[in-house]
Scaffold this motif. Structure first.
Motif, PDB file in Angstrom:
ATOM      1  N   ASP A 162      -1.759   8.986  -5.666  1.00 12.93           N
ATOM      2  CA  ASP A 162      -2.683   9.987  -6.337  1.00 12.93           C
ATOM      3  C   ASP A 162      -3.785  10.505  -5.489  1.00 12.93           C
ATOM      4  O   ASP A 162      -3.529  10.274  -4.183  1.00 12.93           O
ATOM      5  N   GLY A 163      -4.623  11.071  -5.754  1.00 13.14           N
ATOM      6  CA  GLY A 163      -5.795  11.442  -4.580  1.00 13.14           C
ATOM      7  C   GLY A 163      -6.429  10.399  -4.010  1.00 13.14           C
ATOM      8  O   GLY A 163      -7.003  10.523  -2.811  1.00 13.14           O
ATOM      9  N   GLN A 164      -6.200   9.110  -4.539  1.00 11.27           N
ATOM     10  CA  GLN A 164      -6.706   7.975  -3.645  1.00 11.27           C
ATOM     11  C   GLN A 164      -5.830   7.282  -2.527  1.00 11.27           C
ATOM     12  O   GLN A 164      -6.391   6.657  -1.713  1.00 11.27           O
ATOM     13  N   GLY A 165      -4.578   7.902  -2.548  1.00  9.94           N
ATOM     14  CA  GLY A 165      -3.657   7.363  -1.486  1.00  9.94           C
ATOM     15  C   GLY A 165      -2.227   7.010  -2.166  1.00  9.94           C
ATOM     16  O   GLY A 165      -2.043   7.184  -3.290  1.00  9.94           O
ATOM     17  N   GLU A 167       0.618   4.998  -3.823  1.00  8.47           N
ATOM     18  CA  GLU A 167       0.980   3.504  -4.479  1.00  8.47           C
ATOM     19  C   GLU A 167       2.231   2.874  -4.172  1.00  8.47           C
ATOM     20  O   GLU A 167       2.137   1.628  -4.077  1.00  8.47           O
ATOM     21  N   HIS A 227       1.222   1.690   1.391  1.00 11.42           N
ATOM     22  CA  HIS A 227       0.228   2.376   1.725  1.00 11.42           C
ATOM     23  C   HIS A 227      -0.483   2.099   3.383  1.00 11.42           C
ATOM     24  O   HIS A 227      -0.988   2.527   4.022  1.00 11.42           O
TER      25      HIS A 227
END
Length: 274
Positions: A162-165, A167, A227
């Motif tokens: 997602d926008g956070q990185g 998964e 990640h």
């Protein structure tokens, strides 16, 4: 609550590879998408480990089935299925833990009463059948190098995030290709470096893959470790290392191993971090 970095090697089979009872379970769940399935699996794991009484085993409920849509030889997206087999896998995990931990720590994590109750819940025939054909393998704090032998750079890759990185990252390939790759690598190592542990690992992986339908799909799911390492060139480095050994290029083989070790040692160090 965070989970350890766990990666998975899964085999997804076509529907007709399962018996009638398993097919009914699959058909009841095939409409659930992969993201919802992973969320359900995580929430159930969290529920088990946060019980007021220490007991990590599943008690009830239907087994979760994952669905993978992969192009058939005709080019059409076709569903393939991987049962979670959680009851069997958790039993095996507890047995493995008993060999690595001593009481009283083992008793705190997996009390004797919980283990006895789990054995009583298991159907011996069903357990034996699942044990002979276990669809999922897992590895914590790193991915075994033998798993990378099964995949190539041009295999299907799915980056989930997602926008956070990121998964997770998932590689997928037909099982027939994976078996051929593992056999070739094992045969090469048997001649060039018969003392390597990787040879034994590849032999065992090949025997495992051969228990499934040749129309199956194999998936490597990096899990949350993705990640930290993606984009990852481990499949390329493992193959390069084996090819260098076959050619007698010890310098090239050492360089490939050094790249792998540098990439993954930092992950394994996290397992020992406080």
């Amino acid at each position: 609550m965070g989970f350890p970095y766990v990666s998975f090697l899964r085999v997804f089979e076509p529907l007709d590879a399962f018996d009638d009872q398993q097919q009914m379970l699959i058909l009841a769940q095939r409409g659930r998408d992969r993201e919802a399935t992973e969320q359900l699996d995580r929430s159930e794991s969290l529920r088990r480990i946060t019980r007021t009484v220490s007991d990590p085993f599943p008690h009830d409920g239907e087994d979760i089935v994952r669905v993978l849509n992969y192009p058939s030889p005709e080019g059409l997206d076709t569903p393939y299925y991987c049962p979670n087999q959680l009851a069997v896998r958790s039993t095996l995990a507890a047995e493995s833990l008993s060999h690595s931990l001593r009481n009283p720590l083992l008793g705190l994590l997996v009390p004797d009463a919980a283990r006895v109750a789990q054995q009583e819940r298991l159907d011996p025939d069903s357990f034996a059948e699942s044990l002979s054909k276990l669809h999922t393998r897992s590895a914590t704090w790193g991915i075994p190098f033998g798993w990378f032998v099964l995949f190539r750079e041009d295999d299907r890759i799915e980056v989930v995030g997602d926008g956070q990185g990121i998964e997770t990252v998932r590689l997928a390939a037909p099982i027939s290709q994976c078996i051929d790759r593992a056999r070739y690598a094992a045969a090469s190592l048997a001649i060039a470096a018969p003392g390597l542990d990787l040879l034994e690992e590849l032999t065992e992986i090949t025997e495992w893959l051969e228990t499934f339908s040749l129309r199956s799909i194999v998936e490597l799911d990096y899990g949350e470790v993705a990640h930290l390492v993606f984009p990852d060139e481990s499949p390329t480095d493992v193959r390069a290392g084996i090819e260098c050994l076959v050619e007698g290029d010890m310098t090239g083989a050492a360089a490939a191993y050094r790249r792998l070790a540098t990439r993954w040692i930092k992950i394994r160090q996290l397992a020992r971090a406080s």
